[in-house]
Design an enzyme around this catalytic site. Structure first.
Site, mmCIF file in Angstrom:
data_model
loop_
_atom_site.group_PDB
_atom_site.id
_atom_site.type_symbol
_atom_site.label_atom_id
_atom_site.label_comp_id
_atom_site.label_asym_id
_atom_site.label_seq_id
_atom_site.Cartn_x
_atom_site.Cartn_y
_atom_site.Cartn_z
ATOM 1 N N SER A 1 0.788 -1.246 0.000
ATOM 2 C CA SER A 1 0.000 0.000 0.000
ATOM 3 C C SER A 1 0.811 1.282 0.000
ATOM 4 O O SER A 1 0.231 2.353 -0.173
ATOM 5 C CB SER A 1 -0.913 0.017 1.211
ATOM 6 O OG SER A 1 -2.011 -0.765 0.930
ATOM 7 N N TYR B 1 -3.678 3.402 7.933
ATOM 8 C CA TYR B 1 -4.954 2.691 8.036
ATOM 9 C C TYR B 1 -5.819 3.351 9.109
ATOM 10 O O TYR B 1 -5.711 4.552 9.338
ATOM 11 C CB TYR B 1 -4.730 1.194 8.322
ATOM 12 C CG TYR B 1 -3.733 0.539 7.402
ATOM 13 C CD1 TYR B 1 -3.836 0.673 6.023
ATOM 14 C CD2 TYR B 1 -2.676 -0.206 7.900
ATOM 15 C CE1 TYR B 1 -2.929 0.071 5.169
ATOM 16 C CE2 TYR B 1 -1.769 -0.819 7.046
ATOM 17 C CZ TYR B 1 -1.896 -0.669 5.686
ATOM 18 O OH TYR B 1 -0.994 -1.254 4.856
ATOM 19 N N VAL C 1 1.112 -3.768 3.868
ATOM 20 C CA VAL C 1 1.016 -5.072 4.523
ATOM 21 C C VAL C 1 2.218 -5.981 4.224
ATOM 22 O O VAL C 1 2.335 -7.050 4.800
ATOM 23 C CB VAL C 1 -0.308 -5.815 4.195
ATOM 24 C CG1 VAL C 1 -1.511 -5.080 4.755
ATOM 25 C CG2 VAL C 1 -0.451 -6.071 2.712
ATOM 26 N N LYS D 1 0.288 3.407 -2.859
ATOM 27 C CA LYS D 1 -0.877 4.308 -2.953
ATOM 28 C C LYS D 1 -0.459 5.774 -2.892
ATOM 29 O O LYS D 1 -1.050 6.628 -3.544
ATOM 30 C CB LYS D 1 -1.870 3.996 -1.825
ATOM 31 C CG LYS D 1 -2.522 2.631 -1.996
ATOM 32 C CD LYS D 1 -3.349 2.221 -0.799
ATOM 33 C CE LYS D 1 -4.094 0.923 -1.112
ATOM 34 N NZ LYS D 1 -4.552 0.185 0.032
ATOM 35 N N TYR E 1 -3.381 -2.432 -10.415
ATOM 36 C CA TYR E 1 -3.341 -2.193 -8.963
ATOM 37 C C TYR E 1 -2.564 -3.316 -8.260
ATOM 38 O O TYR E 1 -1.706 -3.063 -7.412
ATOM 39 C CB TYR E 1 -4.778 -2.075 -8.432
ATOM 40 C CG TYR E 1 -4.875 -2.067 -6.930
ATOM 41 C CD1 TYR E 1 -4.521 -0.932 -6.193
ATOM 42 C CD2 TYR E 1 -5.300 -3.202 -6.227
ATOM 43 C CE1 TYR E 1 -4.598 -0.939 -4.794
ATOM 44 C CE2 TYR E 1 -5.377 -3.203 -4.847
ATOM 45 C CZ TYR E 1 -5.026 -2.074 -4.137
ATOM 46 O OH TYR E 1 -5.085 -2.073 -2.757
#
Ligand code: DON
Length: 324
Positions: free
Chosen positions: A73, A250, A268, A76, A198
């Site tokens: 992530s 998160y 993760v 992102k 993705y």
């Protein structure tokens, strides 16, 4: 002392601090590597690295700092920068907001009032941002993302094919989120291709050294601290750092902002990058995660550093605040 020897002494001092923290947290074995993507469960859970890069290109690395892991992530954040730069804020904000959700990163939930994904750091927002990557084919779009990574890293990264395949095989929740966004007109209808992209961008292999370099580039307002190349626009880094601080960890983001106070993003795969604007970045890699999906050792290292060395961005006594 000369400037050079002062700098060298400072780096040696920080290397000792990182070495001490590494030694102190090696025995911490709480948490488990992510297993919802089966391939991620195969990593060595004991790996542990701390790396740092300053905005003037000095580096520190302890433990497994050159061991490769998947960025997950943390991608992102970079994709968000790419979308802002390519399409501009208004176009991006129409599809993805900036509000922290308090929900888990893979929640099947949108901002219904504004008909957009809540923020770019949860999966819905990240998939909507990935939809904005320009290119006629999957290969073109993968290439666009890889060359973006290449500018941050200073070298071309590999994609972990096993992780990519594993994500694709088990990513039905992300599929549900994407098709919900298609039904609402938030994303384009090349859904499977966008999901594939993705999954690919999450499966890119980086080391803790690489991660600290990425963070230092953002902390350096978009200029790579070693190559001197402009990687991302200066105004865009402000937006990247803001969402990192408010949404990067998160649903732990609020507590993180309060206690650690360093704009950061975790993945993760076990990586966390923390960026101190104008000063540099720190990266920690340790794959055992807590219930939020954050690296357990990573959290402890950042808590200690922030507390001990006044790294909170709002610390009135912060010695780290950059001026340029
Ligand atoms: O969507 C997924 O499951 C992953 N590829 C992204 C993982 C991640 O680090 C969690 N996200 N916020």
């Amino acid at each position: 002392m000369t400037d050079t020897s002062t700098r060298q002494a400072r780096i040696a001092w920080f290397e000792r601090i990182c070495g001490d923290l590494h030694e102190r947290f090696v025995p911490l074995t709480d948490g488990e590597p992510a297993s919802y993507i089966p391939e991620l469960a195969t990593v060595d859970p004991d790996r542990f690295a701390i790396a740092a890069v300053t905005t003037d290109g000095e580096r520190v690395g302890v433990g497994d700092h050159d061991h490769a892991f998947t960025i997950q992530s943390i991608s992102k954040l970079l994709l968000y920068g790419l979308a802002l730069e390519t399409h501009g804020r208004d176009h991006v904000l129409e599809r993805v907001g900036v509000a922290p959700t308090g929900d888990s990163f893979n929640a099947i939930a949108l901002d219904d009032d504004r008909n957009r994904a809540p923020n770019p750091m949860v999966n819905a927002g990240a998939i909507a941002i990935t939809d904005l990557v320009v290119g006629a084919t999957l290969d073109d779009r993968v290439e666009a993302v890889r060359s973006m990574y290449e500018r941050y890293l200073g070298h071309r990264p590999e994609v972990d094919r096993e992780v990519w395949t594993s994500e694709r095989a088990t990513g039905n929740r992300n599929r549900a989120i994407a098709y919900l966004m298609l039904s609402r007109g938030i994303i384009d209808d090349r859904v499977e291709q966008t999901l594939d992209l993705y999954f690919a961008q999450c499966s890119v292999l980086i080391t803790a050294d690489d991660l600290a370099t990425i963070g230092a580039t953002i902390a350096n307002h978009g200029v790579h601290p070693v190559t001197g190349e402009r990687v991302v626009r200066r105004d865009v880094t402000r937006d990247m750092l803001t969402v990192a601080l408010t949404c990067g960890m998160y649903d732990y983001a609020g507590e993180w902002a309060y206690t650690v106070g360093i704009p950061a993003k975790s993945g993760v795969g076990g990586g966390i990058v923390g960026m101190i604007p104008g000063a540099g970045a720190i990266a920690v890699y340790s794959p055992r995660l807590d219930a939020f999906g954050n690296s357990v050792r990573g959290l402890r290292v950042f808590e200690e550093l922030s507390d001990e060395f006044e790294m909170h961005v709002f610390d009135p006594d912060s010695p780290w605040r950059g001026t340029d």
